[in-house]
Enzyme design. Structure first.
Site, PDB file in Angstrom:
ATOM      1  N   ILE A 264      20.556  -6.183 -40.458  1.00  0.00           N
ATOM      2  CA  ILE A 264      22.107  -7.154 -40.747  1.00  0.00           C
ATOM      3  C   ILE A 264      23.003  -5.880 -41.184  1.00  0.00           C
ATOM      4  O   ILE A 264      22.851  -5.312 -42.196  1.00  0.00           O
ATOM      5  CB  ILE A 264      22.308  -8.150 -41.788  1.00  0.00           C
ATOM      6  N   PRO A 265      23.803  -5.728 -39.609  1.00  0.00           N
ATOM      7  CA  PRO A 265      24.502  -4.619 -39.244  1.00  0.00           C
ATOM      8  C   PRO A 265      25.649  -3.934 -40.554  1.00  0.00           C
ATOM      9  O   PRO A 265      27.022  -3.940 -39.816  1.00  0.00           O
ATOM     10  CB  PRO A 265      24.137  -4.128 -38.562  1.00  0.00           C
ATOM     11  N   CYS A 266      25.211  -4.006 -42.146  1.00  0.00           N
ATOM     12  CA  CYS A 266      26.862  -3.809 -42.523  1.00  0.00           C
ATOM     13  C   CYS A 266      26.540  -2.209 -42.526  1.00  0.00           C
ATOM     14  O   CYS A 266      28.342  -2.082 -43.141  1.00  0.00           O
ATOM     15  CB  CYS A 266      26.008  -4.523 -44.096  1.00  0.00           C
ATOM     16  N   HIS A 267      26.698  -1.680 -42.179  1.00  0.00           N
ATOM     17  CA  HIS A 267      26.394  -0.358 -41.935  1.00  0.00           C
ATOM     18  C   HIS A 267      27.394  -0.277 -41.108  1.00  0.00           C
ATOM     19  O   HIS A 267      28.386   0.716 -40.812  1.00  0.00           O
ATOM     20  CB  HIS A 267      25.574   0.379 -41.918  1.00  0.00           C
TER      21      HIS A 267
END
Length: 178
Positions: free
Chosen positions: A137-140
């Site tokens: 889950i690409p919160c970056h």
């Protein structure tokens, strides 16, 4: 909900990671030294009413492959089944993160607009920080409105590494394409 939890450790170019999965999918992928890791594990054990088996399952084996391919630049979208365990608001924030394309970024404000609540910047940032599926889950990919790299639970150096990796793989964009 009674379910078996399986565990695996993953070596990545940005550090050791720890994963948990059920027979239905991955429910945790976190950096091994993260302060909140023990709390996250305990909350998942309580949620699933389960002990953890120090054994891999098919989902963890697939995650090994997908993480390897991601870091080699061969995978831009994870296909591994995931279980998003959190409040309804947190799940909506995490679902919105999935829509941020590989090698692109969005600001926290743009993320709040995507979930329909432009006044929820702090709540969205907090939910991003509670994401239990780092990288998947690409919160970056969420940055400050001024373009600064802020607020990544894995650390700013890791965030920078991940964004640079994705941009290098994606290559330069044609600014004049239709």
């Amino acid at each position: 909900m009674k379910s078996t939890l399986y565990t695996a450790n993953f070596s990545t170019p940005i550090g050791e990671m720890y994963g948990l999965a059920t027979d239905d999918g991955i429910c945790l992928l976190e950096f091994a030294e993260r302060k909140e890791l023990k709390e996250e594990i305990t909350s998942l054990k309580d949620y699933f009413k389960s002990e953890i088996l120090d054994d891999e399952n098919d989902h963890l084996l697939l995650l090994h492959k997908e993480l390897h391919d991601y870091f080699k630049g061969k995978l831009q979208k994870f296909t591994i089944p995931t279980l998003l365990i959190g409040t309804d608001f947190q799940v909506s924030v995490w679902e919105s993160l999935k829509s941020v394309p590989y090698a692109e970024t969005r600001s926290y404000l743009e993320q709040t607009e995507a979930i329909g609540d432009p006044n929820a910047i702090r709540a969205v940032a907090t939910a991003n920080g509670k994401n239990k599926l780092a990288i998947i889950i690409p919160c970056h990919r969420i940055i400050g409105s001024d373009g600064s790299l802020t607020g990544y639970a894995g650390g700013i150096d890791r965030k920078r590494f991940l964004l640079n990796l994705e941009r290098e793989v994606a290559g330069p964009k044609d600014l004049f394409s239709a």
